[in-house]
Design a protein around this motif. Structure first.
Motif, short mmCIF file in Angstrom:
data_model
loop_
_atom_site.label_atom_id
_atom_site.label_comp_id
_atom_site.label_asym_id
_atom_site.label_seq_id
_atom_site.Cartn_x
_atom_site.Cartn_y
_atom_site.Cartn_z
N VAL A 262 0.87 -1.18 0.00
CA VAL A 262 0.00 0.00 0.00
C VAL A 262 0.90 1.23 0.00
CG1 VAL A 262 -1.79 1.29 1.24
CG2 VAL A 262 -1.81 -1.22 1.28
N ILE A 263 0.55 2.23 -0.82
CA ILE A 263 1.35 3.45 -0.95
C ILE A 263 0.53 4.65 -0.47
CG2 ILE A 263 2.55 4.99 -2.56
CD1 ILE A 263 2.68 2.50 -4.47
N LEU A 264 1.13 5.49 0.36
CA LEU A 264 0.53 6.78 0.73
C LEU A 264 1.39 7.89 0.14
CD1 LEU A 264 -0.52 6.60 4.51
CD2 LEU A 264 -1.78 5.89 2.50
N ASP A 265 0.79 8.71 -0.73
CA ASP A 265 1.53 9.78 -1.38
C ASP A 265 0.54 10.86 -1.82
OD1 ASP A 265 3.32 11.34 -3.06
OD2 ASP A 265 4.56 9.55 -3.27
N ASP A 266 1.00 12.10 -1.84
CA ASP A 266 0.12 13.20 -2.28
C ASP A 266 0.22 13.44 -3.78
OD1 ASP A 266 1.93 16.01 -2.68
OD2 ASP A 266 2.88 14.40 -1.56
N THR A 267 1.13 12.74 -4.47
CA THR A 267 1.36 13.00 -5.90
C THR A 267 1.08 11.73 -6.71
OG1 THR A 267 3.09 14.57 -5.26
CG2 THR A 267 3.01 13.89 -7.58
N GLU A 268 -0.05 11.74 -7.40
CA GLU A 268 -0.46 10.55 -8.15
C GLU A 268 0.46 10.25 -9.31
OE1 GLU A 268 -4.59 8.70 -10.01
OE2 GLU A 268 -4.37 10.87 -9.85
N HIS A 269 0.91 11.30 -10.04
CA HIS A 269 1.71 11.06 -11.25
C HIS A 269 3.12 10.55 -10.93
CE1 HIS A 269 4.06 14.75 -10.69
NE2 HIS A 269 2.93 15.42 -10.52
N ALA A 270 3.50 10.51 -9.66
CA ALA A 270 4.80 9.94 -9.30
C ALA A 270 4.77 8.41 -9.34
CB ALA A 270 5.22 10.40 -7.91
N TRP A 271 3.55 7.84 -9.38
CA TRP A 271 3.39 6.39 -9.33
C TRP A 271 2.62 5.90 -10.55
CZ3 TRP A 271 5.98 3.68 -5.74
CH2 TRP A 271 6.40 4.34 -4.57
N VAL A 272 3.06 6.25 -11.73
CA VAL A 272 2.35 5.92 -12.96
C VAL A 272 2.09 4.42 -13.09
CG1 VAL A 272 2.53 5.91 -15.48
CG2 VAL A 272 3.18 7.95 -14.20
N LYS A 273 3.05 3.59 -12.69
CA LYS A 273 2.92 2.14 -12.85
C LYS A 273 2.23 1.46 -11.68
CE LYS A 273 7.07 1.63 -15.74
NZ LYS A 273 8.40 0.96 -15.86
N HIS A 274 1.91 2.22 -10.63
CA HIS A 274 1.40 1.57 -9.42
C HIS A 274 0.20 2.32 -8.83
CE1 HIS A 274 5.07 -0.80 -9.61
NE2 HIS A 274 5.76 0.32 -9.65
N LYS A 275 -0.65 2.87 -9.68
CA LYS A 275 -1.80 3.64 -9.20
C LYS A 275 -2.78 2.79 -8.41
CE LYS A 275 -1.68 7.35 -12.63
NZ LYS A 275 -2.42 8.07 -13.70
N ASP A 276 -2.84 1.50 -8.72
CA ASP A 276 -3.78 0.62 -8.02
C ASP A 276 -3.35 0.34 -6.58
OD1 ASP A 276 -5.36 0.46 -10.25
OD2 ASP A 276 -4.54 -1.45 -10.95
N ASN A 277 -2.08 0.63 -6.26
CA ASN A 277 -1.58 0.46 -4.89
C ASN A 277 -1.69 1.74 -4.08
OD1 ASN A 277 0.20 -1.31 -6.84
ND2 ASN A 277 0.31 -2.33 -4.86
N LEU A 278 -2.08 2.83 -4.74
CA LEU A 278 -1.95 4.17 -4.15
C LEU A 278 -3.20 4.64 -3.41
CD1 LEU A 278 -0.35 6.89 -3.92
CD2 LEU A 278 -1.40 7.52 -6.11
N ILE A 279 -2.98 5.19 -2.22
CA ILE A 279 -3.98 6.00 -1.53
C ILE A 279 -3.50 7.44 -1.63
CG2 ILE A 279 -5.02 6.57 0.69
CD1 ILE A 279 -4.83 3.66 1.47
N LEU A 280 -4.25 8.25 -2.35
CA LEU A 280 -3.84 9.65 -2.57
C LEU A 280 -4.13 10.48 -1.32
CD1 LEU A 280 -2.68 11.48 -4.82
CD2 LEU A 280 -5.04 12.07 -5.40
N MET A 281 -3.11 11.16 -0.83
CA MET A 281 -3.24 11.94 0.40
C MET A 281 -3.59 13.40 0.12
SD MET A 281 -2.73 10.01 3.04
CE MET A 281 -2.37 11.20 4.33
N GLU A 282 -4.40 13.96 0.98
CA GLU A 282 -4.64 15.40 0.95
C GLU A 282 -3.35 16.08 1.39
OE1 GLU A 282 -7.95 18.59 2.59
OE2 GLU A 282 -7.38 16.90 3.85
N ARG A 283 -2.92 17.08 0.64
CA ARG A 283 -1.63 17.73 0.93
C ARG A 283 -1.67 18.54 2.22
NH1 ARG A 283 -1.06 18.69 -5.11
NH2 ARG A 283 0.53 17.17 -5.72
N TYR A 284 -0.57 18.45 2.94
CA TYR A 284 -0.40 19.20 4.17
C TYR A 284 0.41 20.46 3.85
CZ TYR A 284 1.00 20.18 9.05
OH TYR A 284 1.20 20.77 10.28
N HIS A 285 -0.25 21.61 3.92
CA HIS A 285 0.40 22.90 3.64
C HIS A 285 0.47 23.70 4.94
CE1 HIS A 285 0.18 22.27 -0.67
NE2 HIS A 285 -1.11 22.06 -0.61
N PHE A 286 1.56 23.52 5.69
CA PHE A 286 1.70 24.28 6.93
C PHE A 286 2.34 25.64 6.66
CE2 PHE A 286 3.94 25.47 10.86
CZ PHE A 286 2.86 25.46 11.75
N PHE A 287 3.35 25.67 5.79
CA PHE A 287 4.08 26.91 5.53
C PHE A 287 3.54 27.63 4.29
CE2 PHE A 287 7.23 24.11 7.65
CZ PHE A 287 7.49 24.88 8.77
#
Length: 440
Positions: A262-287
């Motif tokens: 299982v993958i947690l990442d905020d950037t879907e296009h970084a995982w072109v070959k593994h989108k079915d493993n991906l849980i797309l995260m809402e981005r954390y913008h603190f700064f």
């Protein structure tokens, strides 16, 4: 490196493997101050040369008596033939033979100079998967920036964020703080709320890796902040320096079967070959610099002197999803050998908007295909025309014909963010929080 027929290349853990490599290196280095050890090293190299003769043609007939005896003994055991499962530098990691050229996949994050061949990678993955499944664990790949934390250069702090400097901990020793000032890197890092609880509970269900597009020094520094005691990641920290494809992340350098990752990442296009493993995260913008990086013309959490809610934030929500995935994988599916976490993700995702029938209205043409696909993956039925089965009209303008129909027929009229929020939190969101109102 001397031959090692039972080397922990056949173990089930990259952490065990790195310990083995360090031990083997230490054992193989001669001490220049000891003549005896030098002699032993010469003898070791001699034996290694004799072993390598096993892989040469049987037509060689002129050999010394001692070498012939050793060769005969070696030939009596065919299973001792080394297949060179990998290399360390230019030497076989198992038999010590010097190899020509470089081949295999680089696993530099485990040990510098380490390469493993496809067959050995497959075998390790299979062994490790069996080991983890017996312990009821899967693999979890965690992105850093905007997923677990947010970093900025000190020079990019604006006047409304300077109040953070005296609040930040300087890195050194174990700290339970969530805000850090890294003087050597001229950076400030804010850990996402709930991250420590998230890592502690996730580690009970998953073998965890860090995988970032940042460079290796940055990745290691962030790992120390997240895991100061070295409980979760150890050698499993992958940076952009370790990847095999530019600007892409891949599971080819992860010693885990794709069916259990299982993958947690905020950037879907970084995982072109593994989108079915991906849980797309809402981005954390603190700064503020993070907001500006993504084109948001708004105040950051730091500028507002605010933060995500611990209990209702992204990590708390996704932890519940991970618990569902883990339970379904190990306790609801029948044949453990055929289980695939990608199918579990797909089935759970389809439950989110199951029963919803959606019509879109006045959605920017370029955004419509991806929004429609997102809704369908979440289990909704998407129509192009209105009919009595429609439950939701998703629009950006409350004045369109379809939007007015929704109001008249007492159906939900919501903004596209309703679908996006459901996608991030894997949960149908209250429509009243996304009601589209008529412009005054």
């Amino acid at each position: 490196m001397s031959g090692a027929p039972d080397s922990p290349i056949h173990s089930s853990s990259s952490d065990d493997f790195i310990a083995y490599l360090d031990e083997a290196l230490a054992a193989s280095l001669p001490d220049a101050s000891s003549d005896k050890e030098v002699e032993n090293q010469d003898e070791l190299e001699s034996v290694s040369r004799i072993k390598r003769r096993k892989f040469e043609s049987d037509e060689e007939t002129e050999e010394s008596t001692s070498e012939g005896s050793v060769k005969q003994n070696l030939e009596e055991s065919v299973e001792d033939v080394c297949t060179h499962p990998g290399s360390f530098g230019d030497m076989c990691i198992r038999c010590g033979k010097k190899l020509d050229g470089e081949s295999g996949v680089t696993f530099g994050y485990i040990h510098k100079g380490l390469r493993l061949h496809d067959q050995e990678i497959s075998r390790l993955r299979s062994t490790d998967a069996n080991n983890l499944r017996s312990r009821r664990k899967l693999y979890l790949i965690l992105d850093l920036d905007h997923t677990l934390l947010n970093s900025t250069h000190l020079a990019h702090l604006n006047s409304e964020e300077l109040h953070l400097i005296p609040q930040a901990d300087s890195v050194g020793g174990v700290s339970k703080s969530s805000l850090f000032k890294l003087d050597k890197m001229h950076m400030m890092t804010k850990l996402r709320p709930f991250v420590r609880t998230f890592l502690r509970e996730a580690s009970e269900m998953f073998e965890m890796y860090i995988y970032t597009m940042g460079d290796r020094p940055y990745a290691l520094e962030m790992a120390k902040l997240l895991d100061p005691q070295g409980e979760y990641f150890n050698a499993k920290v992958i940076s952009r320096d370790d990847g095999t494809q530019k600007h892409q992340k891949g599971l080819d350098i992860v010693l885990g079967q794709e069916s259990a990752v299982v993958i947690l990442d905020d950037t879907e296009h970084a995982w072109v070959k593994h989108k079915d493993n991906l849980i797309l995260m809402e981005r954390y913008h603190f700064f503020g610099s993070s907001c500006r990086q993504f084109g948001f013309n708004c105040k950051s959490l730091a500028e507002l002197k605010s933060d995500e809610d611990e209990a209702e934030g992204a990590l708390a929500k996704i932890l519940q999803v991970l618990k569902q995935i883990h339970y379904k994988f190990f306790y609801e599916l029948e044949d453990i050998a055929e289980r695939d976490v990608r199918q579990v993700l797909k089935s759970l995702r389809r439950e989110v908007l199951s029963g919803c029938v959606i019509v879109f209205s006045r959605i920017f043409h370029g955004a419509l295909p991806s929004l429609r696909k997102m809704a369908e993956q979440l289990g909704a039925i998407c129509l192009t025309e209105l009919d009595p089965s429609v439950t939701h009209v998703v629009a950006t303008d409350a004045g369109t014909e379809k939007a007015r129909w929704a109001v008249k027929e007492k159906r939900f009229l919501v903004h596209p963010r309703w679908i996006e929020a459901a996608n991030y939190f894997w949960e149908k969101q209250p429509e009243e929080n996304f009601v589209l109102k008529k412009k005054q």
